[in-house]
Design a protein around this motif. Structure first.
Motif, PDB file in Angstrom:
ATOM      1  N   LEU A   1       0.821  -1.218   0.000  1.00  0.00           N
ATOM      2  CA  LEU A   1       0.000   0.000   0.000  1.00  0.00           C
ATOM      3  C   LEU A   1       0.854   1.268   0.000  1.00  0.00           C
ATOM      4  O   LEU A   1       0.358   2.358  -0.231  1.00  0.00           O
ATOM      5  CB  LEU A   1      -0.944   0.011   1.203  1.00  0.00           C
ATOM      6  N   GLU A   2       2.149   1.103   0.246  1.00  0.00           N
ATOM      7  CA  GLU A   2       3.096   2.207   0.194  1.00  0.00           C
ATOM      8  C   GLU A   2       3.495   2.424  -1.273  1.00  0.00           C
ATOM      9  O   GLU A   2       3.630   3.545  -1.735  1.00  0.00           O
ATOM     10  CB  GLU A   2       4.331   1.811   1.033  1.00  0.00           C
ATOM     11  N   GLY A   3       3.638   1.305  -1.964  1.00  0.00           N
ATOM     12  CA  GLY A   3       3.962   1.397  -3.384  1.00  0.00           C
ATOM     13  C   GLY A   3       5.425   1.627  -3.679  1.00  0.00           C
ATOM     14  O   GLY A   3       5.803   1.949  -4.807  1.00  0.00           O
ATOM     15  N   SER A   4       6.279   1.423  -2.665  1.00  0.00           N
ATOM     16  CA  SER A   4       7.720   1.585  -2.914  1.00  0.00           C
ATOM     17  C   SER A   4       8.333   0.222  -3.210  1.00  0.00           C
ATOM     18  O   SER A   4       7.789  -0.813  -2.828  1.00  0.00           O
ATOM     19  CB  SER A   4       8.397   2.198  -1.688  1.00  0.00           C
ATOM     20  N   LEU A   5       9.474   0.235  -3.885  1.00  0.00           N
ATOM     21  CA  LEU A   5      10.175  -1.016  -4.181  1.00  0.00           C
ATOM     22  C   LEU A   5      10.864  -1.521  -2.914  1.00  0.00           C
ATOM     23  O   LEU A   5      11.074  -0.746  -1.971  1.00  0.00           O
ATOM     24  CB  LEU A   5      11.226  -0.763  -5.271  1.00  0.00           C
ATOM     25  N   PRO A   6      11.250  -2.812  -2.878  1.00  0.00           N
ATOM     26  CA  PRO A   6      11.999  -3.300  -1.724  1.00  0.00           C
ATOM     27  C   PRO A   6      13.219  -2.395  -1.501  1.00  0.00           C
ATOM     28  O   PRO A   6      13.905  -2.042  -2.456  1.00  0.00           O
ATOM     29  CB  PRO A   6      12.424  -4.713  -2.152  1.00  0.00           C
ATOM     30  N   GLY A   7      13.426  -1.983  -0.270  1.00  0.00           N
ATOM     31  CA  GLY A   7      14.494  -1.018   0.013  1.00  0.00           C
ATOM     32  C   GLY A   7      13.937   0.386   0.154  1.00  0.00           C
ATOM     33  O   GLY A   7      14.606   1.276   0.668  1.00  0.00           O
ATOM     34  N   GLY A   8      12.700   0.606  -0.326  1.00  0.00           N
ATOM     35  CA  GLY A   8      12.006   1.865  -0.037  1.00  0.00           C
ATOM     36  C   GLY A   8      12.043   2.942  -1.103  1.00  0.00           C
ATOM     37  O   GLY A   8      11.510   4.024  -0.895  1.00  0.00           O
ATOM     38  N   ARG A   9      12.618   2.653  -2.288  1.00  0.00           N
ATOM     39  CA  ARG A   9      12.685   3.767  -3.247  1.00  0.00           C
ATOM     40  C   ARG A   9      11.471   3.786  -4.186  1.00  0.00           C
ATOM     41  O   ARG A   9      10.810   2.772  -4.420  1.00  0.00           O
ATOM     42  CB  ARG A   9      13.995   3.741  -4.029  1.00  0.00           C
ATOM     43  N   PHE A  10      11.218   4.967  -4.732  1.00  0.00           N
ATOM     44  CA  PHE A  10      10.100   5.176  -5.653  1.00  0.00           C
ATOM     45  C   PHE A  10      10.667   5.477  -7.039  1.00  0.00           C
ATOM     46  O   PHE A  10      11.289   6.516  -7.229  1.00  0.00           O
ATOM     47  CB  PHE A  10       9.247   6.368  -5.182  1.00  0.00           C
ATOM     48  N   PRO A  11      10.483   4.583  -8.005  1.00  0.00           N
ATOM     49  CA  PRO A  11      11.111   4.809  -9.312  1.00  0.00           C
ATOM     50  C   PRO A  11      10.399   5.855 -10.188  1.00  0.00           C
ATOM     51  O   PRO A  11      10.974   6.320 -11.163  1.00  0.00           O
ATOM     52  CB  PRO A  11      11.066   3.424  -9.963  1.00  0.00           C
TER      53      PRO A  11
END
Ligand SMILES: NC(=O)c1ccc[n+]([C@@H]2O[C@H](COP(=O)([O-])OP(=O)(O)OC[C@H]3O[C@@H](n4cnc5c(N)ncnc54)[C@H](O)[C@@H]3O)[C@@H](O)[C@H]2O)c1
Ligand SMILES: [Zn+2]
Ligand SMILES: [Zn+2]
Length: 370
Positions: A112-122
């Motif tokens: 539900l955050e929609g970030s990739l593993p590790g927390g980044r947003f591409p």
């Protein structure tokens, strides 16, 4: 690179088509060209705010496409591979993946955050960093996703049909086979015949259900259920109750699989009353995370040894079950062509969701252009 994507900025507002900037794939990530994306009710939950997600978010979690580029350390796929995405990533090594429960992989924590593993947003755009639904965001022409979210498939498969095996098929099929444990001779009820429920119907029929009762207020859905294996169809649980009792000599159903658009207390109570002793009620449909919608007499549950079970991704293991289910499509035992009602361009995505909400479609599919 640039990509056109369908984005939710505010709950309850129309989905907007926007051009976004997409980063290159980094360690463990891949660049995918999405070709097809299925329209699932879970996207509506994000767009309506039933499931509270970090916004803005690129919608879409049922997708298929071709791998364009891979980042360092990618071993699962290579450029040119045809893939079906899994809306649940699987790392392969967390406690749950390791014991064969990939659908609850720890990487699901950022769905539900929609970030990739590790927390980044591409993705980046006018509103800053954009998340991607279920780490995918398949309503974009291109996406950068983790290798644990894609499963390579046989190149001879038509991806415009295989796309449904990213969510609707495993969720529905697995709800019946894995969670409800449907066995030959069972009496099974499926409540709600959309893109998920129709696959629970197909699975229960394939597993040999003796009586397979589909419930949906819409006539087109009941017809489709009867076409794909249901033995009876009713407009409501109340209408079905007497027939289920008659068919089973009063023993009631072995399982009830709940796949309506938005899960209500009434649905759960109906499911509970439709099953008999040792009956299994499967909750696949969703609602707000804080909604209290199970209100059942616990002593009846205990004395009748009934069970109420949640089901995520049909409790399937994407890496093995996506190719297995596609094998059933290849030999004709799983119907996909028959459950795709119509296709849309990306800029018609709001129209697609109106059709989903009015019940016009069993499943609608977005066809991307590049
Ligand atoms: N648990 C999971 O892993 C998972 C995965 C995907 C989707 N979902 C959820 O499953 C649900 C179904 O998704 P979908 O894409 O099939 O939705 P859909 O809108 O395509 O289908 C829902 C169907 O339920 C019917 N319905 C509504 N109220 C009903 C009632 N009271 N009794 C009987 N039928 C009723 C509608 O007419 C419609 O045909 C949604 O809540 C979705 O978020 C869960
Ligand atoms: Zn879905
Ligand atoms: Zn894992």
């Amino acid at each position: 690179m640039k990509t056109q994507a369908a984005v939710v900025h505010e709950p309850g507002k129309p989905i907007e088509i926007e051009e976004l900037e997409l980063d290159e794939p980094r360690e463990g990530e891949v660049l995918i060209q999405y070709l097809y994306a299925g329209l699932c009710h879970s996207d509506v939950h994000i767009a309506h705010g039933d499931l509270e997600a970090r916004l803005p978010m690129v919608l879409g979690h049922e997708g298929a496409g071709v791998i364009q580029e891979v980042g360092p350390g990618v071993t699962r796929v290579k450029p040119g591979d045809h893939v079906v995405c899994s809306f649940i990533p699987n790392c392969g090594t967390c406690r749950y993946c390791a014991n064969g429960q990939q659908s609850i992989c720890d990487l699901g924590a950022t769905l539900l955050e929609g970030s990739l593993p590790g927390g980044r947003f591409p993705y980046r755009g006018s509103a800053g960093e954009y998340g991607a639904m279920c780490l995918l965001g398949t309503f974009s022409q291109y996406g950068v996703v983790h290798q644990s979210s894609v499963v390579p498939v046989d190149e001879s498969l038509p991806l415009d049909k295989a796309v449904l095996v990213g969510c609707g098929v495993p969720t529905g099929w697995g709800s019946a086979i894995n969670t409800a444990e449907v066995k030959a001779g069972d009496t099974v009820v499926v409540l709600g015949v959309g893109g998920i429920g129709i696959n629970a119907v197909q699975a229960a029929a394939f597993a040999g259900a003796k009586h397979l009762i589909a419930i949906d207020p819409l006539a087109n859905k009941r017809e489709k259920a009867l076409e794909l294996g249901a033995t009876h169809a009713f407009a409501s649980a109340t209408d079905a109750m007497e027939t289920v009792a008659d068919l089973t000599g009063g023993q009631m159903a072995d399982s009830a699989i709940l796949t309506p658009g938005l899960l209500t207390t009434e649905n759960v109570t109906d499911g509970f009353n439709l099953v008999g002793k040792a009956g299994i009620v499967v909750l696949t449909a969703l609602n707000k995370l804080d909604e209290i919608n199970i209100q059942l007499p616990a002593s009846v549950l205990t004395l009748f040894r009934k069970q109420v079970r949640g089901s995520l991704f049909g409790d399937c293991n994407p890496t093995t079950d996506i190719p297995r289910l596609l094998g059933l499509y290849q030999n004709g035992n799983l119907k996909l062509d028959e459950i795709i009602t119509r296709t849309y361009r990306l800029d018609e995505v709001n129209r697609g969701y109106e059709d989903l909400l009015s019940g016009a479609n069993v499943r609608g599919v977005v066809v991307h252009s590049h």
